[in-house]
Design a protein around this motif. Structure first.
Motif, mmCIF file in Angstrom:
data_model
loop_
_atom_site.group_PDB
_atom_site.id
_atom_site.type_symbol
_atom_site.label_atom_id
_atom_site.label_comp_id
_atom_site.label_asym_id
_atom_site.label_seq_id
_atom_site.Cartn_x
_atom_site.Cartn_y
_atom_site.Cartn_z
ATOM 1 N N LYS A 515 0.588 -1.471 -0.265
ATOM 2 C CA LYS A 515 0.142 0.323 0.368
ATOM 3 C C LYS A 515 1.001 1.088 -0.299
ATOM 4 C CE LYS A 515 -3.537 2.631 2.570
ATOM 5 N NZ LYS A 515 -4.501 1.937 3.978
ATOM 6 N N GLN A 516 2.022 1.085 0.862
ATOM 7 C CA GLN A 516 2.975 2.305 1.138
ATOM 8 C C GLN A 516 3.674 2.652 -0.569
ATOM 9 O OE1 GLN A 516 6.421 2.853 4.025
ATOM 10 N NE2 GLN A 516 4.929 0.887 4.988
ATOM 11 N N LEU A 517 2.793 1.605 -1.882
ATOM 12 C CA LEU A 517 4.202 1.898 -2.883
ATOM 13 C C LEU A 517 2.793 2.060 -3.376
ATOM 14 C CD1 LEU A 517 6.197 0.746 -5.338
ATOM 15 C CD2 LEU A 517 5.455 -1.009 -5.327
ATOM 16 N N ALA A 518 1.445 1.653 -3.503
ATOM 17 C CA ALA A 518 0.800 2.618 -4.036
ATOM 18 C C ALA A 518 0.384 3.998 -3.962
ATOM 19 C CB ALA A 518 -0.967 1.756 -4.406
ATOM 20 N N LEU A 519 0.388 4.524 -2.226
ATOM 21 C CA LEU A 519 0.081 5.495 -1.883
ATOM 22 C C LEU A 519 1.017 6.620 -2.981
ATOM 23 C CD1 LEU A 519 -1.202 4.835 1.034
ATOM 24 C CD2 LEU A 519 -1.881 5.791 -0.497
ATOM 25 N N LEU A 520 2.696 6.472 -2.484
ATOM 26 C CA LEU A 520 3.801 6.964 -3.413
ATOM 27 C C LEU A 520 3.960 7.162 -4.354
ATOM 28 C CD1 LEU A 520 5.830 8.567 -1.885
ATOM 29 C CD2 LEU A 520 7.371 7.003 -2.771
ATOM 30 N N ARG A 521 3.211 6.686 -5.258
ATOM 31 C CA ARG A 521 3.132 6.046 -6.998
ATOM 32 C C ARG A 521 2.102 6.819 -7.759
ATOM 33 N NH1 ARG A 521 0.764 1.148 -8.000
ATOM 34 N NH2 ARG A 521 3.083 0.293 -7.807
ATOM 35 N N LEU A 522 0.930 7.147 -6.720
ATOM 36 C CA LEU A 522 -0.033 7.860 -6.963
ATOM 37 C C LEU A 522 0.636 9.976 -6.805
ATOM 38 C CD1 LEU A 522 -2.950 6.689 -4.723
ATOM 39 C CD2 LEU A 522 -2.628 7.129 -7.470
ATOM 40 N N VAL A 523 1.264 9.840 -5.760
ATOM 41 C CA VAL A 523 1.775 11.547 -5.256
ATOM 42 C C VAL A 523 2.189 12.040 -6.700
ATOM 43 C CG1 VAL A 523 2.916 12.839 -3.824
ATOM 44 C CG2 VAL A 523 1.473 11.063 -2.814
ATOM 45 N N LEU A 524 3.478 10.681 -6.567
ATOM 46 C CA LEU A 524 4.407 11.094 -7.698
ATOM 47 C C LEU A 524 3.941 11.010 -9.313
ATOM 48 C CD1 LEU A 524 7.798 9.219 -6.220
ATOM 49 C CD2 LEU A 524 7.006 12.029 -6.582
ATOM 50 N N THR A 525 2.627 9.872 -9.422
ATOM 51 C CA THR A 525 2.676 10.117 -10.812
ATOM 52 C C THR A 525 1.599 11.344 -10.760
ATOM 53 O OG1 THR A 525 1.688 7.418 -10.359
ATOM 54 C CG2 THR A 525 1.109 9.409 -12.111
ATOM 55 N N PHE A 526 0.995 12.289 -9.813
ATOM 56 C CA PHE A 526 0.751 13.404 -10.012
ATOM 57 C C PHE A 526 2.187 14.335 -10.815
ATOM 58 C CE2 PHE A 526 -0.051 18.149 -7.783
ATOM 59 C CZ PHE A 526 -1.358 18.472 -8.982
ATOM 60 N N ALA A 527 2.373 14.084 -9.720
ATOM 61 C CA ALA A 527 3.813 15.397 -10.355
ATOM 62 C C ALA A 527 4.142 14.934 -11.899
ATOM 63 C CB ALA A 527 5.060 14.512 -9.674
ATOM 64 N N ASP A 528 3.972 13.962 -12.819
ATOM 65 C CA ASP A 528 4.871 13.590 -13.753
ATOM 66 C C ASP A 528 3.692 14.110 -14.659
ATOM 67 O OD1 ASP A 528 7.033 12.115 -13.119
ATOM 68 O OD2 ASP A 528 5.852 10.246 -13.532
ATOM 69 N N VAL A 529 2.136 13.850 -13.842
ATOM 70 C CA VAL A 529 0.586 14.549 -15.165
ATOM 71 C C VAL A 529 0.598 16.100 -14.752
ATOM 72 C CG1 VAL A 529 -1.650 14.870 -14.523
ATOM 73 C CG2 VAL A 529 -0.917 12.851 -14.109
ATOM 74 N N GLY A 530 0.901 16.365 -13.273
ATOM 75 C CA GLY A 530 1.253 17.777 -13.729
ATOM 76 C C GLY A 530 2.505 18.784 -14.858
ATOM 77 N N LEU A 531 3.490 17.701 -14.831
ATOM 78 C CA LEU A 531 4.986 18.352 -15.667
ATOM 79 C C LEU A 531 4.450 18.030 -17.045
ATOM 80 C CD1 LEU A 531 7.706 16.747 -14.387
ATOM 81 C CD2 LEU A 531 7.119 19.361 -14.307
ATOM 82 N N ALA A 532 3.506 17.257 -17.116
ATOM 83 C CA ALA A 532 2.742 16.969 -18.969
ATOM 84 C C ALA A 532 1.836 17.937 -18.526
ATOM 85 C CB ALA A 532 2.317 15.847 -18.829
#
Length: 587
Positions: A515-532
């Motif tokens: 679950k920690q991996l899933a949560l951290l992945r969500l936060v950093l995916t938002f960073a990628d989405v924001g850059l895109a």
């Protein structure tokens, strides 16, 4: 037994002369009330005795009787769920004497009137050596107590019986070179001497704690050592309680070493009511408590930490993974300082004895992952975690500095974070774990390569935030570039949505590695989405106003078994980066 007499009393320190055959660390009985004490210094015919009880009304001329044996603990069935004082007197039995502990009470550490069902694993004629498991006792529904051949005993089993026995009744007879040796289910072991093992192994496996900031950024290995320094009110005890509740350990030994009584009361009240996530049973069914609070005699405070680590070593020898919590080693060091002062020893820094560092090292060195004695080659571990309470939060004081020289993990608590109600208040910019590189291979194998990359990226973002905060203080956040503003918001999400954890929330109190991996992945995916989206020309304020951010913030409250929720949220995020119009629709 040999008898002498008291010549001087100075608080918990008593000097006596005329004790024939007196040896260092022998246990003695002081006065007509037979208070328990320990010889800690010998000068000619004069013995300095550290008394573990109140010495009021004892004066020169009172008798001192030596037992000729070192301070030892009783090890056997009955340890689990027990609550002891610093010298292994069961507090539930002593409580029958009244609200205050009466002096001179002699109570065995293990009950003699209780029968345990012993089931042999070996038979007559088997050759045994130290550490071999003779048989087992089902101590409770959670713990199987393994009865081992004591150190120093080797030979052939001449007799072994199945049935119900008290801990001091003979269950087996071993034919040794010195003659027959009767064995019981109980062992005695001196607390100041480490129990032997076959080999010490590398700490290359994580001890999961369910606390995201620890497991992700500052993990501790099984058999590792950690310190939790922090000022008053920063949450040391809360962190240790969380570790005791949720750490991936078979046995928990919690030593309340000189802390306030109300903190131990919290433990005594909470633990019997808590459900163990590993077994579904009461947490106390795999816990041993050593409660030596600040109003108990200072000398017993010094002994309590050794009592706890010896009990931990005993369960390690059975092949269990043990976690020992010491709360706090500062109070233990203060006891050392007081005793050292009464002995008129040359003081070291800030009045602490010059041997403070070596005593701390001796304690933490008894932790480790080991191959135990015995022919089956089983492994066990002790993970030692000590809280440090530096006066005024001054981390330069001797106890903190000597501790940090020994331990491999530093969880530095920050009062500023605690005052902002950010728990655990572990400062991610000051803390460290020297196990990170060693455990990276474990994470790559068990969780996936992505874990290591996400962790490093998240820590980089937090460090960038600290650098950008200097600019924000001077000219404001609007002066930052859109990219830097996005970095600040992602860092805030890491802090508030990921690192902040509610110990009293049913779901958020514990988070598995997946679950920690899933949560951290969500936060950093938002960073990628924001850059895109920035590259596609979307305004930064619109990106930060995306409603999906609220879903990310609430993701930590999704139950562990609802994995489809994380998958759906991850898919929605990735879709936003591809479809600018969709991003506009979800504003």
């Amino acid at each position: 037994m040999s008898t002498g007499k008291i010549i001087r009393v100075a608080g918990p320190l008593v000097e006596a002369e005329g004790i024939p055959g007196a040896k260092m660390f022998d246990v003695v009985r002081v006065g007509h009330e037979r208070l328990i004490g320990e010889i800690i210094e010998l000068r000619g015919d004069v013995a300095s005795i550290q008394v573990y009880e109140d010495t009021s009304m004892i004066g020169p001329g009172a008798p001192v009787v030596s037992t000729g044996l070192p301070l030892s603990v009783e090890l056997g069935p009955g340890l689990i769920s027990s609550i002891y004082d610093g010298i292994q007197r069961p507090l539930d039995v002593l409580a029958l004497q009244g609200n205050r502990l009466a002096r001179g009470i002699e109570v065995p550490g293990l009950p003699r009137d209780k029968k345990w069902r012993f089931t042999p694993r070996l038979a007559v004629g088997n050759e045994v050596e130290p550490g071999d498991i003779l048989g087992v006792v089902k101590e409770n529904i959670v713990v199987e107590h393994r009865i081992m051949v004591p150190p120093g005993v080797k030979g052939k089993i001449a007799k072994i019986e199945e049935g119900e026995f008290a801990v001091d009744e003979t269950i087996a007879v071993i034919e040794t070179e010195a003659g027959p040796r009767e064995l019981t289910m109980m062992q005695r072991w001196p607390v100041r001497r480490a129990r032997p093992y076959r080999e010490k192994l590398a700490p290359d496996r994580i001890m999961t704690t369910g606390q995201r900031i620890i497991d992700t950024f500052f993990p501790i290995a099984r058999g590792g050592t950690a310190a939790i320094p922090g000022p008053f009110g920063s949450g040391k005890t809360v962190v240790q309680h969380q570790l005791a509740k949720w750490a991936d350990a078979d046995i928990i030994v919690y030593v309340g070493c000189g802390e306030r009584g109300n903190e131990m009361t919290d433990v005594l009240n909470e633990f019997p009511q808590l459900r163990d996530p590993r077994t579904g049973e009461d947490l106390m069914k795999r816990t041993v408590l050593v409660a030596n609070t600040s109003d108990m005699p200072v000398a017993a405070r010094e002994a309590s930490i050794y009592t706890g680590i010896t009990i931990a070593e005993y369960f390690r020898d059975m092949g269990y993974n043990v976690a020992i919590m010491a709360d706090s080693t500062s109070r233990w060091a203060e006891a050392l300082r007081e005793i050292s002062g009464r002995l008129e020893e040359m003081p070291g820094e800030e009045g602490y004895p010059a041997y403070l560092g070596s005593r701390l090292a001796e304690f933490y060195e008894r932790a480790g992952r080991t191959r135990c004695l015995g022919q089956d080659g089983r492994e066990g571990s002790i993970t030692a975690i000590g809280a440090v309470s530096p006066p005024g939060g001054d981390l330069s004081e001797p106890v903190t500095q000597n501790t940090l020289r020994v331990v491999k993990v530093y969880w530095g608590l920050d009062s500023a974070l605690a005052y902002r109600r950010h728990f655990p208040a572990i400062n991610w910019l000051l803390s460290y774990s020297l196990y990170n590189e060693r455990l990276d291979e474990y994470f790559r194998t068990e969780i996936g390569e992505e874990w290591v990359n996400l962790r490093r990226r998240a820590m980089r973002i937090l460090q960038q935030e600290a650098e950008l905060e200097e600019i924000v203080r001077l000219v404001g956040v609007d002066a930052l570039s859109p990219r830097d503003q996005l970095t600040m918001e992602v860092a805030r999400s890491i802090r508030e949505d990921y690192l902040h954890q509610n110990a009293f929330h049913e779901i958020d109190t514990y988070t598995s590695l997946n679950k920690q991996l899933a949560l951290l992945r969500l936060v950093l995916t938002f960073a990628d989405v924001g850059l895109a989206l920035l590259e596609k020309g979307m305004d930064i304020q619109k990106i930060l106003a995306l409603t999906i951010r609220e879903r990310i913030a609430q993701a930590k409250y999704i139950p562990e078994d609802k994995t489809e929720e994380f998958t759906r949220l991850q898919t929605d995020l990735e879709q936003l980066a591809k479809d600018t119009e969709l991003a506009g629709e979800v504003l």
